[in-house]
Enzyme design. Structure first.
Site: not given
Ligand code: PLP
Length: 424
Positions: A244, A382
């Protein structure tokens, strides 16, 4: 005093940055790629891709195990990456940086090991209502194993922690209080992946520390956007994923304070993490190797080191300032789309924007945007409990990186407007 390297003052030029990302030249359905799914995984600059492939092409060998030249070179390259990361997050010691496969693995390590060390029947673990499943489920599993309870800080309508109940000094049974008697662990995200909210982690950590509570921070969405100083934050553990932050997939870090890591039991057994093994008893290796069983993702770790150096060269604060311009522009323009509501309106946000549109399913919108070459994430991200908090089944999320442009935001807003007309 911070031991970070002095920032390199490269003037921030988005065109120069874009030229370093080979994937941005790809066409999707014949259209230029507009990549707005950076919170899921960011794209990789050429330097990172090269560093990873150079390992395979020139020094591929297992680490720590051999006396031969390639093994020594591979070990040195891996350990150089560990030092780059130590310096970047201002950890005191290089052995406080543990390599994992990502934030999920870091959180499972933390929950398993801290559970063994600290939790007993009746104890509590406090998380927040905006956590990613990776910072919920491992704690739930640890609580189940040890008879402890999971407690949750509520989330306000703007998508921030509702901390008022935290300030109470009494140890009541309220789901949201710290309890000096019962709360053992506080596990919270630095930045929400769904809302973009930058949470006041330092303040909450300070309050938790007064009560002797161990603090764990999920920094998955912070590492690419904020300057992280683990000593200044005062946390015990800090987790993030390499992919990320412009680094390779399958890489991650768990930073831990030395004194705590020494007390924590290992969570996986195998090669590399031992000192001696007999059939009767095993003794464990020193830090950080006690927590690094098996062959690590050596190429990825080297790539992660390069990604961190790359971010340092371009200066995270300048990147964040650029991303903030994109966020403000996207917020202003998207709000002109009929029936569009933004989920997550905190003042302090990174470049993440989640929205729902009346009468339009996020999946249909995501599909139509993809037809225009625009990559956004749709669904629950999520964070199912957070979706429930806002009474939505999912959102469309655009998440920005330093290589994105205002023109791309305009392309997305125009395509959204067109899609809404088609879908209503
Ligand atoms: C806040 C947060 N925590 C944890 C994770 C899990 O990261 P990974 O899938 O890299 O293990 C993510 C991934 O989206 C995240 O956004």
């Amino acid at each position: 005093m911070s031991t970070k390297a002095a920032p390199v003052t490269n003037a921030f030029s988005v065109e120069e940055i874009r030229a370093q990302f080979p994937i941005l030249k790809e066409l999707i359905h014949g259209k230029p790629l507009v990549y707005f799914d950076n919170a899921a995984t960011s794209q990789k600059p050429r330097r990172v891709i090269k560093a990873e492939s150079a390992y395979y092409a020139t020094i591929n060998a297992n680490v720590h195990r051999g006396v031969h030249t390639l093994s020594t070179k591979a070990t040195e390259a891996q350990e150089a990456a560990r030092e780059i990361i130590r310096r970047h997050i201002n950890a005191k010691h290089v052995h406080e940086v543990i390599f994992t496969s990502g934030t999920t693995a870091s959180m499972n390590l933390a929950a398993f090991s801290l559970g063994q060390l600290l939790l007993k029947k009746g104890d509590e673990v406090l998380i927040s209502g905006m956590e990613h499943h990776a910072n919920i489920v491992p704690w739930q599993m640890a609580c189940e194993r040890h008879g402890a309870k999971l407690k949750v800080i509520p989330v306000t309508d703007s998508g921030e922690w509702d901390l008022k109940p935290q300030r109470r000094s009494d140890a009541t049974d309220s789901a949201t209080s710290f309890s000096a008697e019962r709360t053992r662990i506080l596990a919270i995200s630095h930045v929400s992946n769904t809302l973009g909210t930058i949470n006041p982690v330092k303040k909450l950590i300070a309050e938790a520390k007064k009560l002797g509570i161990i603090t764990v921070v999920d920094g998955a969405q912070a590492i690419a956007h904020l300057d992280i100083d683990v000593q200044d934050l005062g946390c015990d553990l800090y987790a993030f994923s390499g992919h990320k932050a412009y680094g390779p997939t399958g890489t991650g870090v768990l930073y831990g304070r030395e004194e705590l890591l020494e007390r924590m039991p290992p969570w996986q057994g195998g090669g590399e993490m031992i000192d001696t093994v007999t059939f009767e008893k095993t003794t464990y290796a020193k830090l950080p190797f006690k927590f690094e069983a098996g062959t690590p993702h050596i190429a990825g770790i080297i790539g992660l080191g390069e990604a961190i150096r790359w971010m340092e060269d371009y200066d995270k604060a300048s990147m964040a300032a650029h991303e903030h311009i994109l966020l403000e522009h996207a917020t202003k323009e998207l709000l002109t789309v009929d029936g569009l509501r933004i989920i997550g309106t905190a003042k302090n946000k990174v470049g993440v924007i989640s929205f729902v549109i009346e009468g339009v399913h996020h999946y249909d919108l995501g599909t139509l945007l993809d037809q225009q070459g625009i990559a956004v994430r749709t669904g629950h991200h999520c964070t199912q409990p957070l979706m429930e908090r806002f009474s939505v089944s999912g959102t469309t999320r655009a998440s920005f990186a330093c290589f994105n442009t205002v023109e791309e935001v305009e392309v997305m807003v125009g395509a959204t407007r067109k899609a809404v007309k088609m879908l209503r």
